[in-house]
Design a protein around this motif. Sequence first.
Motif, short mmCIF file in Angstrom:
data_model
loop_
_atom_site.label_atom_id
_atom_site.label_comp_id
_atom_site.label_asym_id
_atom_site.label_seq_id
_atom_site.Cartn_x
_atom_site.Cartn_y
_atom_site.Cartn_z
N GLU A 50 44.65 9.72 21.73
CA GLU A 50 44.18 11.09 21.96
C GLU A 50 43.91 11.34 23.44
O GLU A 50 44.29 12.37 23.99
CB GLU A 50 42.91 11.34 21.14
CG GLU A 50 42.31 12.72 21.37
CD GLU A 50 40.96 12.88 20.70
OE1 GLU A 50 40.19 13.75 21.14
OE2 GLU A 50 40.67 12.13 19.75
N GLN A 107 39.37 16.95 16.47
CA GLN A 107 40.37 16.62 15.46
C GLN A 107 39.81 16.69 14.04
O GLN A 107 40.56 16.67 13.07
CB GLN A 107 40.93 15.22 15.72
CG GLN A 107 41.70 15.09 17.01
CD GLN A 107 43.13 15.60 16.87
OE1 GLN A 107 43.47 16.24 15.89
NE2 GLN A 107 43.96 15.32 17.84
N ILE A 258 48.75 18.73 19.33
CA ILE A 258 48.77 17.46 18.62
C ILE A 258 50.08 16.74 18.95
O ILE A 258 51.16 17.29 18.77
CB ILE A 258 48.67 17.66 17.10
CG1 ILE A 258 47.44 18.51 16.76
CG2 ILE A 258 48.62 16.31 16.39
CD1 ILE A 258 46.13 17.86 17.04
#
Length: 367
Positions: A50, A107, A258
């Motif tokens: 991430e 998220q 994403i």
Amino acid sequence: MVTMKVAAPGTALEVEVLDPRNAAEPEGWRGFLRRSKLWPVWEYEVLRREAWLAKNPAVLAVIRRGGEIAGALTVMVCRGWRAGDFAPVSVRGGRFRPRWAEAYLWQLSGYPACVLDDRLDEAERRQAIRRFEQALCAHLGPGLLGLIYRAMNPELLPALDGRGRVSREIDPAAVLSNTYSTVDDWERGLGDETRKTLHALRIDEDLWTEAGTARTDLDVHELSVLLNAHRARQDDRAWAEGQRSRIGGLHMDTRSPIAPSYLDALVRRADVITRTYHDGSGRLLGFGTLFDAEDGCALHQWAALPSASGGRKGLYVDFYARGVEHMIAAKRPELTAGRAMLAAKSALGFGTRALVSVAVPRPVLGR
């Protein structure tokens, strides 16, 4: 890495701020994940991916007591909404460049980005947060303008709130408690329109669905394209409807697209159920992920083609319904489903769980 030791009654607290892109996994991290029953988004490799793929990469703050991890926060370091590069190793202007931080589990926004051990008493929890803020200031430098704790559970508020801090309730998280013996028990509580939509989807002969854990048959690039387009439409709709997560009238969306490799790290896991929907030609119409654990399950990502582009109207109803079916069949105590589309989720029996945000300007950080 910044480490700060803290004196506390009868023990000692230590705070370290780590950049997952270049710091090793903290000792004892996996044990803390198991003990605190944290979702897969907290796995260190997931945090690392991430951070590398974000416009506003997150750091991980680890709180220790007597060497054992007693708390953690994941914190986005934000440079602005129009930042064009990803995961900057350095920023022009360095530590003096204006920026702010957000403790935000973006998220999985129905859950807080702050986890504190239940064994910490109220005074220790408050002190741990203040020392975390001091360590964050030391890590980010004088350019830090402030910190926003977004989507926190109300029970964290006593540790986060204080003089000079602004707290407010935001959009709640959807949650369905498992009070059902069978799926039929749940379906009997549905309205006629919801039941009609679900039935139409289930008898659609041109609609194919498949679900499983640890899936290796998926094109994660295809999934990410669908998901990012879906999120963009959803965010525009939420903004137009005046979503309460706005602060001061500003559209403060600091999230990043994403990335395929991020999804790849999740859909291959044994505790993540990924459901896909295709039409008879093999075209991807939608997909969703569900995190599964003995103490509950959480609907994570969901994306679908709009009906104007060939998608199925109300396809999310089937996805949520199958999540409920799993909860009942696996005897999980609850199912959560994020913060969006609350009216639609209410029609499926979901209630809500309150969430709050706290804004802390630089002059009162650590105080």
